[in-house]
Design a protein around this motif. Structure first.
Motif, PDB file in Angstrom:
ATOM      1  N   ILE A  18       0.804  -1.223   0.000  1.00 57.43           N
ATOM      2  CA  ILE A  18       0.000   0.000   0.000  1.00 57.43           C
ATOM      3  C   ILE A  18       0.841   1.280   0.000  1.00 57.43           C
ATOM      4  O   ILE A  18       0.355   2.341  -0.366  1.00 57.43           O
ATOM      5  N   GLY A  19       2.088   1.182   0.353  1.00 54.10           N
ATOM      6  CA  GLY A  19       2.958   2.364   0.322  1.00 54.10           C
ATOM      7  C   GLY A  19       3.417   2.716  -1.084  1.00 54.10           C
ATOM      8  O   GLY A  19       3.979   3.788  -1.302  1.00 54.10           O
ATOM      9  N   GLY A  20       3.147   1.858  -2.050  1.00 54.81           N
ATOM     10  CA  GLY A  20       3.570   2.107  -3.427  1.00 54.81           C
ATOM     11  C   GLY A  20       2.602   3.012  -4.173  1.00 54.81           C
ATOM     12  O   GLY A  20       1.458   3.235  -3.755  1.00 54.81           O
ATOM     13  N   PHE A  21       3.048   3.514  -5.306  1.00 58.49           N
ATOM     14  CA  PHE A  21       2.281   4.460  -6.108  1.00 58.49           C
ATOM     15  C   PHE A  21       0.938   3.889  -6.544  1.00 58.49           C
ATOM     16  O   PHE A  21      -0.118   4.468  -6.282  1.00 58.49           O
ATOM     17  N   LEU A  72       7.080  -9.746   1.470  1.00 52.80           N
ATOM     18  CA  LEU A  72       7.065 -10.744   0.401  1.00 52.80           C
ATOM     19  C   LEU A  72       8.104 -11.840   0.605  1.00 52.80           C
ATOM     20  O   LEU A  72       7.949 -12.948   0.092  1.00 52.80           O
ATOM     21  N   ASP A  73       9.163 -11.551   1.352  1.00 53.29           N
ATOM     22  CA  ASP A  73      10.236 -12.523   1.576  1.00 53.29           C
ATOM     23  C   ASP A  73       9.976 -13.456   2.751  1.00 53.29           C
ATOM     24  O   ASP A  73      10.836 -14.237   3.108  1.00 53.29           O
ATOM     25  N   ILE A  89      -6.070  -7.308  -3.706  1.00 57.56           N
ATOM     26  CA  ILE A  89      -5.442  -6.697  -4.877  1.00 57.56           C
ATOM     27  C   ILE A  89      -3.943  -6.690  -4.590  1.00 57.56           C
ATOM     28  O   ILE A  89      -3.470  -5.989  -3.696  1.00 57.56           O
ATOM     29  N   HIS A  90      -3.231  -7.527  -5.338  1.00 59.50           N
ATOM     30  CA  HIS A  90      -1.802  -7.711  -5.105  1.00 59.50           C
ATOM     31  C   HIS A  90      -0.997  -6.815  -6.041  1.00 59.50           C
ATOM     32  O   HIS A  90      -0.902  -7.069  -7.229  1.00 59.50           O
ATOM     33  N   THR A  91      -0.449  -5.749  -5.461  1.00 61.66           N
ATOM     34  CA  THR A  91       0.390  -4.823  -6.231  1.00 61.66           C
ATOM     35  C   THR A  91       1.845  -4.877  -5.796  1.00 61.66           C
ATOM     36  O   THR A  91       2.712  -4.370  -6.500  1.00 61.66           O
ATOM     37  N   ALA A  92       2.113  -5.466  -4.630  1.00 58.30           N
ATOM     38  CA  ALA A  92       3.465  -5.441  -4.069  1.00 58.30           C
ATOM     39  C   ALA A  92       4.441  -6.230  -4.931  1.00 58.30           C
ATOM     40  O   ALA A  92       4.166  -7.345  -5.353  1.00 58.30           O
ATOM     41  N   SER A  93       5.577  -5.636  -5.169  1.00 61.00           N
ATOM     42  CA  SER A  93       6.673  -6.301  -5.861  1.00 61.00           C
ATOM     43  C   SER A  93       7.906  -5.428  -5.667  1.00 61.00           C
ATOM     44  O   SER A  93       7.801  -4.201  -5.664  1.00 61.00           O
ATOM     45  N   PRO A  94       9.058  -6.044  -5.513  1.00 62.52           N
ATOM     46  CA  PRO A  94      10.257  -5.221  -5.353  1.00 62.52           C
ATOM     47  C   PRO A  94      10.541  -4.467  -6.643  1.00 62.52           C
ATOM     48  O   PRO A  94      10.451  -5.038  -7.731  1.00 62.52           O
ATOM     49  N   PHE A  95      10.827  -3.200  -6.536  1.00 62.73           N
ATOM     50  CA  PHE A  95      11.111  -2.378  -7.720  1.00 62.73           C
ATOM     51  C   PHE A  95      12.354  -1.554  -7.430  1.00 62.73           C
ATOM     52  O   PHE A  95      12.268  -0.478  -6.845  1.00 62.73           O
ATOM     53  N   PRO A  96      13.504  -2.064  -7.808  1.00 61.67           N
ATOM     54  CA  PRO A  96      14.745  -1.351  -7.495  1.00 61.67           C
ATOM     55  C   PRO A  96      14.904  -0.101  -8.359  1.00 61.67           C
ATOM     56  O   PRO A  96      14.450  -0.081  -9.509  1.00 61.67           O
ATOM     57  N   THR A 109      11.898 -12.913  -4.963  1.00 54.45           N
ATOM     58  CA  THR A 109      11.003 -12.185  -4.068  1.00 54.45           C
ATOM     59  C   THR A 109       9.660 -11.931  -4.739  1.00 54.45           C
ATOM     60  O   THR A 109       8.609 -12.147  -4.126  1.00 54.45           O
ATOM     61  N   ALA A 110       9.680 -11.488  -5.984  1.00 47.12           N
ATOM     62  CA  ALA A 110       8.429 -11.216  -6.699  1.00 47.12           C
ATOM     63  C   ALA A 110       7.608 -12.495  -6.866  1.00 47.12           C
ATOM     64  O   ALA A 110       6.407 -12.511  -6.584  1.00 47.12           O
TER      65      ALA A 110
END
Length: 168
Positions: A18-21, A72-73, A89-96, A109-110
């Motif tokens: 939820i902290g993502g855009f 996620l890990d 609603i799954h939006t989380a994914s690592p985005f370096p 991780t993804a």
């Protein structure tokens, strides 16, 4: 589930990352339509920033928002995050921000994180799960916004990191 009509009936929606855009925008739409939103954060220590960011766009009306820690890990936290939810609603994914030091860890991780969310959603018998894509699917195509379903990232682009093309 429709986030375009007011038919929430008090349903609970887990929005991962939820902290993502993207997740923040989804959460705001759901809150405005009367859904109860449970947001997952990798670290609950970032909850004040997330609440502040969302509150700035909802006149501070966040009584239907709750936050939980689930990374996620790790398996820890996902069962509690999904428990009682009607939708996920799954939006989380690592985005370096740049080229990752360990591309295999990024992909693992993804993948494993999505599987954790799906497994717990199935166990909790949620009604529907939505897996979102990423701006990475479109933003390295012709590079010209606005992007549509006609735009796709070129996985051979020199700008494409392992996030965009795990076979590189």
């Amino acid at each position: 589930m429709s986030i375009t009509s007011d038919n929430s009936n008090g349903a609970i929606v887990l929005v991962t990352g939820i902290g993502g855009f993207l997740a923040g925008h989804i959460a705001l739409q759901l809150l405005k339509q009367g859904y109860r939103v449970r947001g997952s954060l990798r670290s609950i220590g970032t909850s004040a920033a997330t609440v502040g960011q969302l509150g700035a766009h909802t006149d501070g009306q966040l009584q239907n928002l709750s936050l939980v820690q689930a990374d996620l890990d790790s398996d820890g936290g996902w069962a509690a995050a999904v428990e009682g939810c009607d939708y996920v609603i799954h939006t989380a994914s690592p985005f370096p921000p740049g080229y990752p030091e360990n591309e295999k860890a990024l992909i693992q991780t993804a993948r494993d994180g999505a599987l954790r969310v799906l497994r717990e959603a199935h166990r909790a018998r949620v009604k529907r799960v939505v897996l979102t894509s990423s701006v990475a699917a479109t933003n390295h195509g012709d590079g010209q916004a606005p992007f549509t379903e006609e735009n796709w990232t070129d996985p051979e682009s020199p700008r494409a990191t392992p996030y965009y093309n795990p076979r590189r």
